[in-house]
Enzyme design. Sequence first.
Site, PDB file in Angstrom:
ATOM      1  N   TYR A   4      37.846  37.204  49.568  1.00 17.87           N
ATOM      2  CA  TYR A   4      37.628  37.468  48.148  1.00 17.87           C
ATOM      3  C   TYR A   4      36.605  36.464  47.633  1.00 17.87           C
ATOM      4  O   TYR A   4      36.928  35.301  47.381  1.00 17.87           O
ATOM      5  CB  TYR A   4      38.954  37.351  47.400  1.00 17.87           C
ATOM      6  CG  TYR A   4      38.933  37.794  45.962  1.00 17.87           C
ATOM      7  CD1 TYR A   4      37.805  38.346  45.370  1.00 17.87           C
ATOM      8  CD2 TYR A   4      40.069  37.664  45.177  1.00 17.87           C
ATOM      9  CE1 TYR A   4      37.798  38.757  44.050  1.00 17.87           C
ATOM     10  CE2 TYR A   4      40.086  38.071  43.845  1.00 17.87           C
ATOM     11  CZ  TYR A   4      38.946  38.613  43.292  1.00 17.87           C
ATOM     12  OH  TYR A   4      38.948  39.013  41.981  1.00 17.87           O
ATOM     13  N   LYS A  34      35.218  41.240  49.637  1.00 18.63           N
ATOM     14  CA  LYS A  34      35.139  41.755  48.269  1.00 18.63           C
ATOM     15  C   LYS A  34      34.128  40.895  47.532  1.00 18.63           C
ATOM     16  O   LYS A  34      34.370  39.716  47.261  1.00 18.63           O
ATOM     17  CB  LYS A  34      36.519  41.675  47.616  1.00 18.63           C
ATOM     18  CG  LYS A  34      36.587  42.121  46.173  1.00 18.63           C
ATOM     19  CD  LYS A  34      38.007  41.899  45.630  1.00 18.63           C
ATOM     20  CE  LYS A  34      38.093  42.304  44.168  1.00 18.63           C
ATOM     21  NZ  LYS A  34      39.424  41.969  43.607  1.00 18.63           N
TER      22      LYS A  34
END
Length: 300
Positions: free
Chosen positions: A135, A163
């Site tokens: 992330y 992400k």
Amino acid sequence: MTLFTGLSAFSITPTDVVGRVDATALSGLLERISTAGVNSIGLLGSTGGYAFLSREERRRAVEIARDSVGGRVPVIVGVGALRTDEAETLARDARTAGADGLLLAPMSYTLLREEEVFQHISAVAGAGDLPLCIYNNPGTTRFVFSEDLIARLAQMPNIAAIKMPLPADNDFRGELARLRAHTPTDFAIGYSGDWGAAESLLAGGDAWYSVIAGLLPAQARALATAAMAGDRLEAERLDRAFQSLWDLFREFGSFRVMYALAEALGLCRAIPPRPILPLDAGAAARVEAALEHIGANIRP
């Protein structure tokens, strides 16, 4: 499709004032998402307020998800923590409780260096022994992943995706080309930042990690479907309906707005965890107006 492709809907995590997860409310939100036909559910991401929850409540949230939608839609669970050993424990808890994949941001109080982030993420990926999505969330963590670090992590066992935040220059195609040149062919590259989602998918991104899909999954799915099919005109038409909402996300932060949305839709009693305060009456009215523009059903 792999775990980290398509539309991933991130749910809020309704709790009481002392941080205990409301099982009935969370189950209802997850059932709503599942019914809409998304590709995965993001649980305990930033939208899910993972940093505000204890280890016990985070494990309980995963168990609720397993019992609600397990086997019907994959569940990706955030396991971020300040300490590596704590994140490793959360990763093991998530796997035991029924998670299908993991999401990990490098939380910190002291700004981290690249080698520290590399070792942290590699260790948690090994402990969790599930497919893990990095992330990259500099708005929260203040750490920006270099392309070299992404390429290095992509070679490690269990690390399957990233992400990404929206690129500052909006050059999705260029960024995707550079990352794909240095990562395995099955390494998935997706984006968060809902107001850039349509463009990221049109450019060939593998996934939209969506905040709004946590509460308006059918509308988000329509937008994602058009963009993934390369239908620019339809994707742009659908995206325009969200513009008032994207403006609110940028002004107040999507976390606050999502709680106001849940209230406006009558889905649950949604009070953000302190010290986060609910939106004031004027902002809440703007949320309701944005929903009307999208065509969502608002409670009487």
